[in-house]
Design an enzyme around this catalytic site. Structure first.
Site, short mmCIF file in Angstrom:
data_model
loop_
_atom_site.label_atom_id
_atom_site.label_comp_id
_atom_site.label_asym_id
_atom_site.label_seq_id
_atom_site.Cartn_x
_atom_site.Cartn_y
_atom_site.Cartn_z
N GLU A 90 0.82 -1.20 0.00
CA GLU A 90 0.00 0.00 0.00
C GLU A 90 0.86 1.26 0.00
O GLU A 90 1.99 1.27 0.51
CB GLU A 90 -0.90 -0.01 1.25
CG GLU A 90 -1.86 1.17 1.34
CD GLU A 90 -2.73 1.12 2.59
OE1 GLU A 90 -3.59 2.00 2.73
OE2 GLU A 90 -2.53 0.21 3.43
N ARG A 189 -17.93 -10.59 0.53
CA ARG A 189 -17.97 -9.16 0.23
C ARG A 189 -18.92 -8.80 -0.91
O ARG A 189 -18.84 -7.70 -1.45
CB ARG A 189 -16.55 -8.67 -0.11
CG ARG A 189 -15.57 -8.86 1.04
CD ARG A 189 -15.99 -8.13 2.30
NE ARG A 189 -14.99 -8.25 3.37
CZ ARG A 189 -15.10 -7.70 4.56
NH1 ARG A 189 -16.16 -6.98 4.87
NH2 ARG A 189 -14.14 -7.87 5.46
#
Length: 235
Positions: A90, A189
């Site tokens: 990230e 999800r």
């Protein structure tokens, strides 16, 4: 001061870092009985469906899909709960000055929660509630971005200054998973009437998952078909 407000999220398939196929999954399954000759065999929807139905999961680990995700930090933190079969890298607020780009719910986003946890539903909310949500987000973002810049201008390290930025700040990260791990992610999800076990994800991470599901269906079509046919249960 100028900040950017967004409500979109995305996951873009990194084709150069994506590997494997339905045929490779079949070869991995057949090696137990064919040995090295399995490498010469091809894909078979019947075999993949058998593996999925009986939850023989390890052959589905022989592949990789990699995505570049752009989303607010709170979505990234939900991703990090998926650890087995996933790898992440990230943008770092320690090493890079972050951008003044922040998430705010769009008009389509239901705002009002009704019911108790595990059984609640969301309703759209009034125009006044949407206005309050947008103004409140924008006001908090402007204050926090101003405080962040004030600390940077004073020579305070990025890793300290970033503390005031909210979880609505946009981040970018690579998320890489094998098909088995991705199916488990999708089962949790996304909402689907075809699912054996219904899930009720937060809408922002579901929007990212939908992008991933489209890429998965295109890259591993027989595996995806078997996943849906067998109730969207990861093997």
């Amino acid at each position: 001061m100028t900040i950017t407000l967004r409500s979109d999220v995305s996951a873009t398939l990194d084709a150069d870092n994506t590997a494997g196929s339905d045929a490779k999954i079949c070869q991995a399954a057949r090696v137990s009985t064919l040995g090295s000759a399995a490498a010469e065999s091809g894909e078979a929807s019947g075999l993949i469906n058998y593996l999925m139905r009986h939850r023989h999961g390890s052959p589905f680990e022989h592949g990789q899909l990699s995505f570049l995700v752009e989303a607010p930090i709170f979505v990234a933190r939900e991703f990090m709960r998926h650890r087995i079969g996933w790898s992440y890298n990230e943008t770092s607020g320690r090493y890079k000055e972050l951008e003044p780009t922040f998430y705010t719910p769009d008009r389509w986003r239901p705002l009002v929660q009704e019911g108790k946890p595990g059984e609640y539903q969301f309703t759209q909310g009034t125009n006044e509630q949407h206005d309050v949500a947008r103004w409140s987000h924008a006001g908090a973002y402007r204050w926090s971005w101003g405080a962040y810049q004030e600390m940077l201008d004073a020579g305070i390290a990025r890793e300290v200054a970033r503390n005031v930025l909210p979880v609505g700040t946009y981040t970018s990260f690579y998320a890489t998973a094998n098909p088995r791990a991705l199916m488990h992610f999708l089962s949790l999800r996304t909402q689907s009437d075809e699912a054996t076990f219904r899930s009720f994800p937060q809408q922002e991470i579901e929007a990212v998952a939908v992008d991933m599901e489209v890429a998965f269906a295109a890259t591993f079509p027989l595996t995806y078909e078997a996943f849906v046919k067998n109730g969207r249960v990861a093997p």
